[in-house]
Structures are given as C-alpha cells and as structure tokens.
Scaffold this motif. Sequence first.
Motif, PDB file in Angstrom:
ATOM      1  N   CYS A 124      56.249  44.276  67.891  1.00  0.00           N
ATOM      2  CA  CYS A 124      54.576  44.583  67.879  1.00  0.00           C
ATOM      3  C   CYS A 124      54.426  44.010  66.908  1.00  0.00           C
ATOM      4  O   CYS A 124      55.064  44.298  66.366  1.00  0.00           O
ATOM      5  N   MET A 125      52.562  43.770  66.481  1.00  0.00           N
ATOM      6  CA  MET A 125      52.810  42.633  65.557  1.00  0.00           C
ATOM      7  C   MET A 125      52.919  43.809  64.561  1.00  0.00           C
ATOM      8  O   MET A 125      52.784  43.410  62.809  1.00  0.00           O
ATOM      9  N   LEU A 185      53.436  55.001  76.041  1.00  0.00           N
ATOM     10  CA  LEU A 185      54.451  54.382  75.326  1.00  0.00           C
ATOM     11  C   LEU A 185      54.660  53.244  76.663  1.00  0.00           C
ATOM     12  O   LEU A 185      55.678  52.188  76.307  1.00  0.00           O
ATOM     13  N   GLN A 186      54.252  53.247  78.384  1.00  0.00           N
ATOM     14  CA  GLN A 186      54.327  52.855  79.090  1.00  0.00           C
ATOM     15  C   GLN A 186      54.549  51.224  78.883  1.00  0.00           C
ATOM     16  O   GLN A 186      54.995  49.993  79.322  1.00  0.00           O
ATOM     17  N   ARG A 187      52.923  51.100  78.378  1.00  0.00           N
ATOM     18  CA  ARG A 187      51.942  49.702  78.535  1.00  0.00           C
ATOM     19  C   ARG A 187      52.255  49.214  77.154  1.00  0.00           C
ATOM     20  O   ARG A 187      52.641  47.429  77.144  1.00  0.00           O
ATOM     21  N   SER A 188      52.343  49.433  76.455  1.00  0.00           N
ATOM     22  CA  SER A 188      53.529  49.035  75.396  1.00  0.00           C
ATOM     23  C   SER A 188      54.683  48.082  75.202  1.00  0.00           C
ATOM     24  O   SER A 188      55.027  47.372  74.693  1.00  0.00           O
ATOM     25  N   ALA A 189      55.807  49.655  75.946  1.00  0.00           N
ATOM     26  CA  ALA A 189      56.969  48.974  75.722  1.00  0.00           C
ATOM     27  C   ALA A 189      56.321  47.268  77.413  1.00  0.00           C
ATOM     28  O   ALA A 189      57.452  46.543  76.627  1.00  0.00           O
ATOM     29  N   LYS A 190      56.289  47.845  78.113  1.00  0.00           N
ATOM     30  CA  LYS A 190      55.441  46.184  78.961  1.00  0.00           C
ATOM     31  C   LYS A 190      55.480  45.239  78.204  1.00  0.00           C
ATOM     32  O   LYS A 190      56.238  44.154  78.366  1.00  0.00           O
ATOM     33  N   LEU A 235      60.029  50.899  69.595  1.00  0.00           N
ATOM     34  CA  LEU A 235      59.840  49.409  70.958  1.00  0.00           C
ATOM     35  C   LEU A 235      60.135  47.861  69.663  1.00  0.00           C
ATOM     36  O   LEU A 235      61.019  47.631  71.088  1.00  0.00           O
ATOM     37  N   SER A 236      59.697  48.199  69.086  1.00  0.00           N
ATOM     38  CA  SER A 236      59.703  46.623  68.116  1.00  0.00           C
ATOM     39  C   SER A 236      61.619  46.097  68.150  1.00  0.00           C
ATOM     40  O   SER A 236      61.563  45.514  68.561  1.00  0.00           O
ATOM     41  N   VAL A 237      61.907  47.256  67.760  1.00  0.00           N
ATOM     42  CA  VAL A 237      63.116  46.860  67.626  1.00  0.00           C
ATOM     43  C   VAL A 237      64.042  46.385  68.474  1.00  0.00           C
ATOM     44  O   VAL A 237      64.737  45.585  68.765  1.00  0.00           O
ATOM     45  N   LEU A 238      63.985  47.126  69.653  1.00  0.00           N
ATOM     46  CA  LEU A 238      64.978  46.491  70.548  1.00  0.00           C
ATOM     47  C   LEU A 238      64.380  45.735  71.869  1.00  0.00           C
ATOM     48  O   LEU A 238      65.151  45.211  72.126  1.00  0.00           O
ATOM     49  N   ALA A 239      63.065  45.764  71.486  1.00  0.00           N
ATOM     50  CA  ALA A 239      62.384  44.711  71.553  1.00  0.00           C
ATOM     51  C   ALA A 239      63.020  43.203  71.441  1.00  0.00           C
ATOM     52  O   ALA A 239      62.715  42.127  72.283  1.00  0.00           O
ATOM     53  N   ARG A 240      63.162  43.161  70.236  1.00  0.00           N
ATOM     54  CA  ARG A 240      63.192  41.781  69.435  1.00  0.00           C
ATOM     55  C   ARG A 240      64.489  42.298  70.206  1.00  0.00           C
ATOM     56  O   ARG A 240      65.414  40.961  69.479  1.00  0.00           O
ATOM     57  N   ASP A 241      65.821  42.697  69.910  1.00  0.00           N
ATOM     58  CA  ASP A 241      67.014  42.626  70.450  1.00  0.00           C
ATOM     59  C   ASP A 241      67.861  42.399  71.253  1.00  0.00           C
ATOM     60  O   ASP A 241      68.413  42.831  72.423  1.00  0.00           O
ATOM     61  N   ARG A 242      66.328  42.067  72.789  1.00  0.00           N
ATOM     62  CA  ARG A 242      66.697  41.654  74.377  1.00  0.00           C
ATOM     63  C   ARG A 242      66.803  43.041  74.543  1.00  0.00           C
ATOM     64  O   ARG A 242      67.487  42.921  75.967  1.00  0.00           O
ATOM     65  N   VAL A 243      66.532  44.426  75.013  1.00  0.00           N
ATOM     66  CA  VAL A 243      67.187  44.802  75.455  1.00  0.00           C
ATOM     67  C   VAL A 243      65.708  44.676  76.234  1.00  0.00           C
ATOM     68  O   VAL A 243      64.429  44.905  76.036  1.00  0.00           O
ATOM     69  N   ARG A 244      65.862  45.342  77.508  1.00  0.00           N
ATOM     70  CA  ARG A 244      65.612  44.853  79.108  1.00  0.00           C
ATOM     71  C   ARG A 244      64.603  45.774  79.526  1.00  0.00           C
ATOM     72  O   ARG A 244      64.582  47.191  79.051  1.00  0.00           O
ATOM     73  N   HIS A 245      63.449  45.589  79.587  1.00  0.00           N
ATOM     74  CA  HIS A 245      62.443  46.171  79.740  1.00  0.00           C
ATOM     75  C   HIS A 245      62.789  47.413  80.867  1.00  0.00           C
ATOM     76  O   HIS A 245      62.397  48.496  80.771  1.00  0.00           O
ATOM     77  N   ALA A 246      63.669  47.080  81.933  1.00  0.00           N
ATOM     78  CA  ALA A 246      63.878  48.009  82.598  1.00  0.00           C
ATOM     79  C   ALA A 246      64.244  49.630  81.721  1.00  0.00           C
ATOM     80  O   ALA A 246      64.599  50.989  82.466  1.00  0.00           O
ATOM     81  N   VAL A 247      65.570  49.215  81.172  1.00  0.00           N
ATOM     82  CA  VAL A 247      66.097  50.543  80.122  1.00  0.00           C
ATOM     83  C   VAL A 247      65.516  50.916  79.462  1.00  0.00           C
ATOM     84  O   VAL A 247      65.257  51.690  78.937  1.00  0.00           O
ATOM     85  N   ILE A 248      64.408  49.582  78.274  1.00  0.00           N
ATOM     86  CA  ILE A 248      63.290  50.622  77.685  1.00  0.00           C
ATOM     87  C   ILE A 248      62.525  51.683  78.264  1.00  0.00           C
ATOM     88  O   ILE A 248      61.767  52.898  78.324  1.00  0.00           O
ATOM     89  N   GLU A 249      62.036  51.291  79.727  1.00  0.00           N
ATOM     90  CA  GLU A 249      61.249  51.697  80.659  1.00  0.00           C
ATOM     91  C   GLU A 249      61.480  53.272  81.074  1.00  0.00           C
ATOM     92  O   GLU A 249      61.158  54.347  81.261  1.00  0.00           O
ATOM     93  N   THR A 309      58.154  43.938  75.514  1.00  0.00           N
ATOM     94  CA  THR A 309      59.303  43.289  76.344  1.00  0.00           C
ATOM     95  C   THR A 309      58.877  41.636  77.137  1.00  0.00           C
ATOM     96  O   THR A 309      59.260  40.915  77.632  1.00  0.00           O
ATOM     97  N   GLU A 310      57.698  41.489  77.171  1.00  0.00           N
ATOM     98  CA  GLU A 310      57.473  39.999  78.334  1.00  0.00           C
ATOM     99  C   GLU A 310      56.953  39.245  77.825  1.00  0.00           C
ATOM    100  O   GLU A 310      57.457  39.300  75.877  1.00  0.00           O
ATOM    101  N   SER A 311      57.125  37.586  77.969  1.00  0.00           N
ATOM    102  CA  SER A 311      57.523  36.160  77.383  1.00  0.00           C
ATOM    103  C   SER A 311      55.961  35.922  77.431  1.00  0.00           C
ATOM    104  O   SER A 311      55.345  36.414  77.989  1.00  0.00           O
ATOM    105  N   GLY A 312      55.478  34.718  76.789  1.00  0.00           N
ATOM    106  CA  GLY A 312      54.613  34.426  76.907  1.00  0.00           C
ATOM    107  C   GLY A 312      54.187  35.003  75.242  1.00  0.00           C
ATOM    108  O   GLY A 312      52.965  33.681  74.598  1.00  0.00           O
TER     109      GLY A 312
END
Length: 209
Positions: free
Chosen positions: A109-110, A93-98, A174-188, A101-104
């Motif tokens: 998740c695809m 969960l931790q590694r996937s969340a990171k 996690l994918s929905v949260l990442a797409r909604d630009r929820v900050r990584h710190a919050v998801i962590e 939410t990363e740039s690049g």
Amino acid sequence: MAQRGRPRTFDRDAAVTSAMHLFWEHGFESTSLSQLKAAMGEGISAPSFYAAFESKEALYKEALERYMAIYGNLTRSLHDTSVPPREGVFLALQRSAKMQTESGHPKGCMVALGVVGAASTGSEAVTQLLREVRSRTRAGFRACVERGIKSGELRDTTDPASLAIAFDSFFQGLSVLARDRVRHAVIEKAVTEAMGMWDAATDRATPAR
C-alpha cells in the motif's frame, strides 16, 4: 531559434501515473528527480518539471490523490453504514489484501509504505498527508466497532479504540507481507483469522468468513 521547454511528447496525466508508481515502489525520499524525469519521457528538463508540478512535494500530493482515486475505495466499507459492521471490516481487509498482492503495480500500500519513505523533517507536508489518510482508515475501523457495540453484536465492555487499533495494525502490516511476496491465499486466510478478534468480543459464535 528553437524554443526550450516541455517536450511535445509530455503527457501530464501519464506522468502523474508514472510518478505514483515510483513513489509507491520507492517512497517519497528515495525517489529522485532523475527517476521521475526519466519516467516522464526523454527530454523533459528540470525547468519543465517544475513548471508542470511546482515541486516534488506537490507532485507527490497529486500522485497520492491519483492512488486514492483508484484504490481508496477498497476501504469504503468501513464508512458505509448500510454494510453490517463486521462485514465492513472484513471487506476492507479482504479487498486490500487482494489489491496489495496483485501484479501490474508495486506490491503493498502506497500510504502504509510511505510512513518510512517520508520520515524526515524536510518532508513534513508529505508526512501529514499520509497521516491524514491513515487516520481516516483508523477512524473507519473504530466506527465499525462502535456500530457493533451499539447494535449489541459486540459486548458493551469492548474498548472501541483498542479493537480498532488492532485491526488497523493488521491492515498496515499487509504491506510488509505483500512486499515479502507472501502469497495472497496465505494472507487471505490470515484475514479470516484476524476476524477472530471481532468474534472474541461477541457473546455468541459468529461464523468465520
């Protein structure tokens, strides 16, 4: 007479990576042939595209394989029996969340986002590919829960299927949260809270990570 076909600038490896990012961002159905061709460089024709990849579905499969080769190891802890089961779940969960939410690269998740993007009957082959990957992840969560029960860390009354699905549901979300630009710190922090589901199934308090 000039020969027609694949342009000299065509780089197949780079083309697969470009396709991976497009499918990741837009999903299978919403990614058009024109978008794929444009991402592969100027001048590539439809015949050249099909000569290189056979079909859009075949290219998606190759792009998904590329994605899994690069990012699939983020959940390897679920299947690694040398890692304590609770830690295996936490690390996945931790590694996937990171990563999500990363740039690049596109957010999320695809595989999880592909559920909506490949829902039509015309893309059943793609849907099946995604289903198999998700099933493997779900099985990994269940394997960790079952190891936790066997070791005595979790109560023997724990339902492996239910707890595994609870973790998998959080993982897919996690994918929905990442797409909604929820900050990584919050998801962590949410990941730490989610581990409370594991701790609630123990007979002793487990320090939160």
